[in-house]
Design an enzyme around this catalytic site. Structure first.
Site: not given
Ligand SMILES: NC(=O)c1ccc[n+]([C@@H]2O[C@H](COP(=O)([O-])OP(=O)(O)OC[C@H]3O[C@@H](n4cnc5c(N)ncnc54)[C@H](OP(=O)(O)O)[C@@H]3O)[C@@H](O)[C@H]2O)c1
Length: 285
Positions: A56, A119
């Protein structure tokens, strides 16, 4: 299930009863110049668990925000649980260890991180073993408290368990459309905590009529319904946002409870691998 609060924690396996806050804050795709502000907002809101990764490219900013918040609020560094991750092993064990130590140095929180994860399982059986051994060495140096994996499927986890090793955590994509039941069952059987990434499906199902109906019934929004589902399944959701109002609403999950009927409707949405929104390497070699 005992009543969940923003302060709730799960006790992790092994590693002397480490407590991990049940709600995490993700920073994937949070640009480095924004991460610090978002993590600060999250800490002020009450999140005590931040999920970063080498990939990241914002580990240093996470550490900076946590240090500044601790200084400002006279809090202990121990009050915040910080995770990072490594994807690939280097050529030699020494080089891999150097990469792990470099993450700890960048995060710069009293010389240790709380959790370090492999990861993805994509480096193959030998690569996974190499990474796991390096993480164990890092732990023996006191530079990480607890170690785990991410995106591990049944085969990858089985490999570790057969070798007498149990990761504290498996972080995988989990939400109603992608429930990954076989790996969830295996983790539960072995007491491995499941962290749920993409818990609000990156907004892809924000217009789902059933979710909207449940949200209306509880006077919350669709994202709170999905996060509450994750909490009630016993997962550790890691919502990401760089929008202050969303950071706050994503943590405002404790004034309502989904009932059996709501849970049944959401449980019925599973689409298996088709429901995943991230590249999902749980079936790789
Ligand atoms: N281990 C892995 O391979 C892996 C893969 C993917 C993710 N992750 C981890 O999991 C975390 C979460 O996954 P993710 O970031 O992919 O997806 P997520 O949390 O499901 O979605 C994030 C997205 O949704 C938006 N959002 C957040 N809260 C919202 C709300 N209340 N209403 C409307 N839109 C909203 C955010 O936009 P804004 O930021 O513009 O508000 C962002 O675009 C990551 O940040 C990371 O730490 C790990």
């Amino acid at each position: 299930m005992s009543k969940l609060t923003l302060q709730s924690t799960y006790t992790l396996l092994g590693d002397a009863g480490v407590e991990m806050p049940v709600l995490g804050f993700g920073v994937y795709k949070s640009p480095a110049d924004v991460t610090e502000r978002s993590v600060t907002t999250a800490l002020k809101t009450g999140y005590r668990h931040i999920d970063s990764a080498q990939y990241y490219e914002n580990e240093a900013e996470v550490g900076h925000a946590v240090r500044a918040w601790c200084a400002e609020t006279h809090s202990s560094r121990r009050d915040v649980f910080v995770t990072t991750k490594i994807i690939f092993p280097s050529e030699t064990p020494e080089e891999t260890l150097a990469s792990l130590r470099e993450s700890v140095r960048k995060i710069n929180l009293d010389g240790y991180v709380d959790c370090f994860l492999i990861h993805t399982p994509t480096s193959g059986p030998a690569g996974r073993k190499h990474l796991w051994e390096a993480l164990k060495t890092l732990r023996s140096e006191g530079k990480v408290v607890t170690i785990g994996v991410s995106n591990f499927g049944v085969k990858h986890l089985g490999e570790l368990i057969d070798a007498g090793e149990t990761p504290a955590v498996n972080q995988i994509e989990l939400h109603p459309w992608c429930q990954q039941r076989p790996i969830v069952e295996l983790c539960k059987k072995h007491g491995i905590v499941l962290q749920a990434y993409c818990p609000i499906v990156r907004g892809e199902h924000a217009d789902d009529p059933d979710v909207l109906e449940i949200a209306k019934k509880h006077k919350v929004d669709w994202s709170q319904v999905l996060l509450r589902w994750s909490l009630q399944k016993g997962f550790v959701p890691l919502p990401k946002s760089d929008t202050p109002k969303r950071i706050e609403s994503n943590a405002d999950l404790y004034g309502f409870e989904l009932d059996e009927e709501d849970m049944k409707i959401l449980d019925g949405k599973d689409q298996g691998a088709k429901g995943a929104v991230a590249p999902n390497p749980v079936d790789c070699e």
